[in-house]
Design an enzyme around this catalytic site. Sequence first.
Site, PDB file in Angstrom:
ATOM      1  N   LYS A  13      -1.007   2.228  -8.363  1.00 36.86           N
ATOM      2  CA  LYS A  13      -2.152   2.168  -9.288  1.00 36.86           C
ATOM      3  C   LYS A  13      -3.160   3.280  -8.979  1.00 36.86           C
ATOM      4  O   LYS A  13      -3.613   3.979  -9.876  1.00 36.86           O
ATOM      5  CB  LYS A  13      -2.856   0.802  -9.192  1.00 36.86           C
ATOM      6  CG  LYS A  13      -1.972  -0.388  -9.510  1.00 36.86           C
ATOM      7  CD  LYS A  13      -2.738  -1.693  -9.432  1.00 36.86           C
ATOM      8  CE  LYS A  13      -3.249  -2.029  -8.052  1.00 36.86           C
ATOM      9  NZ  LYS A  13      -2.204  -2.232  -7.010  1.00 36.86           N
ATOM     10  N   ARG A 127       1.566   5.269   3.838  1.00 38.16           N
ATOM     11  CA  ARG A 127       0.398   5.791   3.116  1.00 38.16           C
ATOM     12  C   ARG A 127      -0.639   6.360   4.090  1.00 38.16           C
ATOM     13  O   ARG A 127      -0.904   5.792   5.146  1.00 38.16           O
ATOM     14  CB  ARG A 127      -0.257   4.675   2.297  1.00 38.16           C
ATOM     15  CG  ARG A 127      -1.581   5.129   1.684  1.00 38.16           C
ATOM     16  CD  ARG A 127      -2.067   4.268   0.588  1.00 38.16           C
ATOM     17  NE  ARG A 127      -2.307   2.893   0.986  1.00 38.16           N
ATOM     18  CZ  ARG A 127      -2.629   1.926   0.122  1.00 38.16           C
ATOM     19  NH1 ARG A 127      -2.718   2.210  -1.166  1.00 38.16           N
ATOM     20  NH2 ARG A 127      -2.832   0.704   0.534  1.00 38.16           N
TER      21      ARG A 127
HETATM   22  P1  AP5 Z   1      -6.823  -2.391  -3.281  1.00 40.65           P
HETATM   23  O1  AP5 Z   1      -7.389  -1.236  -2.600  1.00 40.65           O
HETATM   24  O2  AP5 Z   1      -6.960  -2.503  -4.753  1.00 40.65           O
HETATM   25  O3  AP5 Z   1      -5.324  -2.529  -2.834  1.00 40.65           O
HETATM   26  P2  AP5 Z   1      -3.991  -2.941  -3.617  1.00 40.65           P
HETATM   27  O4  AP5 Z   1      -4.040  -3.520  -4.946  1.00 40.65           O
HETATM   28  O5  AP5 Z   1      -3.312  -3.730  -2.579  1.00 40.65           O
HETATM   29  O6  AP5 Z   1      -3.416  -1.596  -3.987  1.00 40.65           O
HETATM   30  P3  AP5 Z   1      -3.266  -0.393  -3.059  1.00 40.65           P
HETATM   31  O7  AP5 Z   1      -4.516   0.443  -3.072  1.00 40.65           O
HETATM   32  O8  AP5 Z   1      -2.774  -0.820  -1.710  1.00 40.65           O
HETATM   33  O9  AP5 Z   1      -2.030   0.350  -3.765  1.00 40.65           O
HETATM   34  P4  AP5 Z   1      -1.923   1.152  -5.102  1.00 40.65           P
HETATM   35  O10 AP5 Z   1      -1.226   0.355  -6.123  1.00 40.65           O
HETATM   36  O11 AP5 Z   1      -3.235   1.775  -5.470  1.00 40.65           O
HETATM   37  O12 AP5 Z   1      -0.890   2.263  -4.608  1.00 40.65           O
HETATM   38  P5  AP5 Z   1      -1.152   3.776  -4.165  1.00 40.65           P
HETATM   39  O13 AP5 Z   1      -1.322   4.624  -5.365  1.00 40.65           O
HETATM   40  O14 AP5 Z   1      -2.163   3.878  -3.085  1.00 40.65           O
HETATM   41  O15 AP5 Z   1      -7.426  -3.755  -2.681  1.00 40.65           O
HETATM   42  C1  AP5 Z   1      -7.523  -3.944  -1.276  1.00 40.65           C
HETATM   43  C2  AP5 Z   1      -8.119  -5.312  -1.002  1.00 40.65           C
HETATM   44  O16 AP5 Z   1      -9.439  -5.381  -1.598  1.00 40.65           O
HETATM   45  C3  AP5 Z   1      -7.356  -6.491  -1.618  1.00 40.65           C
HETATM   46  O17 AP5 Z   1      -6.312  -6.940  -0.777  1.00 40.65           O
HETATM   47  C4  AP5 Z   1      -8.480  -7.531  -1.778  1.00 40.65           C
HETATM   48  O18 AP5 Z   1      -8.786  -8.132  -0.543  1.00 40.65           O
HETATM   49  C5  AP5 Z   1      -9.674  -6.669  -2.191  1.00 40.65           C
HETATM   50  N1  AP5 Z   1      -9.785  -6.520  -3.653  1.00 40.65           N
HETATM   51  C6  AP5 Z   1      -9.702  -5.361  -4.366  1.00 40.65           C
HETATM   52  N2  AP5 Z   1      -9.877  -5.592  -5.676  1.00 40.65           N
HETATM   53  C7  AP5 Z   1     -10.079  -6.942  -5.804  1.00 40.65           C
HETATM   54  C8  AP5 Z   1     -10.296  -7.782  -6.929  1.00 40.65           C
HETATM   55  N3  AP5 Z   1     -10.356  -7.304  -8.180  1.00 40.65           N
HETATM   56  N4  AP5 Z   1     -10.439  -9.116  -6.685  1.00 40.65           N
HETATM   57  C9  AP5 Z   1     -10.402  -9.627  -5.435  1.00 40.65           C
HETATM   58  N5  AP5 Z   1     -10.189  -8.874  -4.329  1.00 40.65           N
HETATM   59  C10 AP5 Z   1     -10.032  -7.524  -4.518  1.00 40.65           C
HETATM   60  O19 AP5 Z   1       0.315   4.108  -3.554  1.00 40.65           O
HETATM   61  C11 AP5 Z   1       0.738   3.536  -2.325  1.00 40.65           C
HETATM   62  C12 AP5 Z   1       1.559   4.591  -1.538  1.00 40.65           C
HETATM   63  O20 AP5 Z   1       2.744   4.896  -2.272  1.00 40.65           O
HETATM   64  C13 AP5 Z   1       0.824   5.923  -1.354  1.00 40.65           C
HETATM   65  O21 AP5 Z   1       1.159   6.446  -0.093  1.00 40.65           O
HETATM   66  C14 AP5 Z   1       1.389   6.827  -2.478  1.00 40.65           C
HETATM   67  O22 AP5 Z   1       1.378   8.209  -2.122  1.00 40.65           O
HETATM   68  C15 AP5 Z   1       2.814   6.289  -2.605  1.00 40.65           C
HETATM   69  N6  AP5 Z   1       3.328   6.355  -3.988  1.00 40.65           N
HETATM   70  C16 AP5 Z   1       2.642   6.089  -5.141  1.00 40.65           C
HETATM   71  N7  AP5 Z   1       3.448   6.219  -6.210  1.00 40.65           N
HETATM   72  C17 AP5 Z   1       4.679   6.540  -5.716  1.00 40.65           C
HETATM   73  C18 AP5 Z   1       5.954   6.802  -6.330  1.00 40.65           C
HETATM   74  N8  AP5 Z   1       6.120   6.763  -7.667  1.00 40.65           N
HETATM   75  N9  AP5 Z   1       7.009   7.096  -5.521  1.00 40.65           N
HETATM   76  C19 AP5 Z   1       6.856   7.152  -4.171  1.00 40.65           C
HETATM   77  N10 AP5 Z   1       5.680   6.938  -3.530  1.00 40.65           N
HETATM   78  C20 AP5 Z   1       4.604   6.631  -4.298  1.00 40.65           C
END
Ligand code: AP5
Length: 213
Positions: A13, A127
């Site tokens: 995302k 990551r």
């Molecule tokens: P948040 O920061 O939103 O974490 P998340 O949803 O767990 O999502 P991430 O940021 O971990 O992953 P992402 O989907 O953004 O993936 P990314 O692009 O980084 O939330 C963290 C915490 O905050 C939650 O657990 C909760 O406690 C709280 N919180 C936040 N919002 C909340 C809400 N609305 N309500 C309640 N609590 C909330 O990619 C991941 C990795 O994969 C990177 O290294 C990237 O380079 C790699 N990658 C990306 N795409 C690809 C691909 N196509 N192929 C290969 N690698 C890839």
Amino acid sequence: MRIILLGKPGGGKGTQATMLKDRLGVPQISTGDILREAVKRQTPFGIEAKKFMDAGLLVPDCLIKDLIAERLREQDTAEGFIFDGFPRTIAQAEALKEIGASLGFDIDAVVNIDVSSEAIVTRLSGRRSCQCGAVYHVVSKPPEKEGVCDQCGAALYQRSDDQEAVIRNRLAQYEAQTRPLIDLYEKEGKLVTIDGNKQIEVVFADILAALGV
Ligand code: AP5
């Protein structure tokens, strides 16, 4: 455009939201980034949120609703925004509808980035993040110089919730609380599902095509 990006933790995302914001010229609103900034500054809100984040649990809806209502009152969101990590529960989706009704907007599209659960642990454990918001991966998106951000030159770090036990909890929270949003937005005719298992640039092209931009 007003867009929601849905998907599992680590599903891409943030990566796609950053690219979309540059393409569409509207801000990315990441509740995770806003919360991490509050934790870093040790505000009372950040201290409260940290307890949930470290355990891989969702921060309570009442705190998130206020945060979003305040963010959407800022002028830069007037022409649109990309939600990255919000809404994450049915209650948050309902709150968003109420805020939208009071400010006079509706969501245009909800993009569900679908990634297999097996890929998630590999993605999150590799990551590397930067304080400026840039996100890398040691294999799929390495920075030019190891451990250093290409954009601002700061040292990269590993998020404290990117440990395997916490990742499992985050995935369980997603299944119980966030997955029901797929049905909700499908019924509203706003959902498009994209295969997020492909390369980053391919996923981005598929999202643009689905949005018709
Ligand atoms: P948040 O920061 O939103 O974490 P998340 O949803 O767990 O999502 P991430 O940021 O971990 O992953 P992402 O989907 O953004 O993936 P990314 O692009 O980084 O939330 C963290 C915490 O905050 C939650 O657990 C909760 O406690 C709280 N919180 C936040 N919002 C909340 C809400 N609305 N309500 C309640 N609590 C909330 O990619 C991941 C990795 O994969 C990177 O290294 C990237 O380079 C790699 N990658 C990306 N795409 C690809 C691909 N196509 N192929 C290969 N690698 C890839």
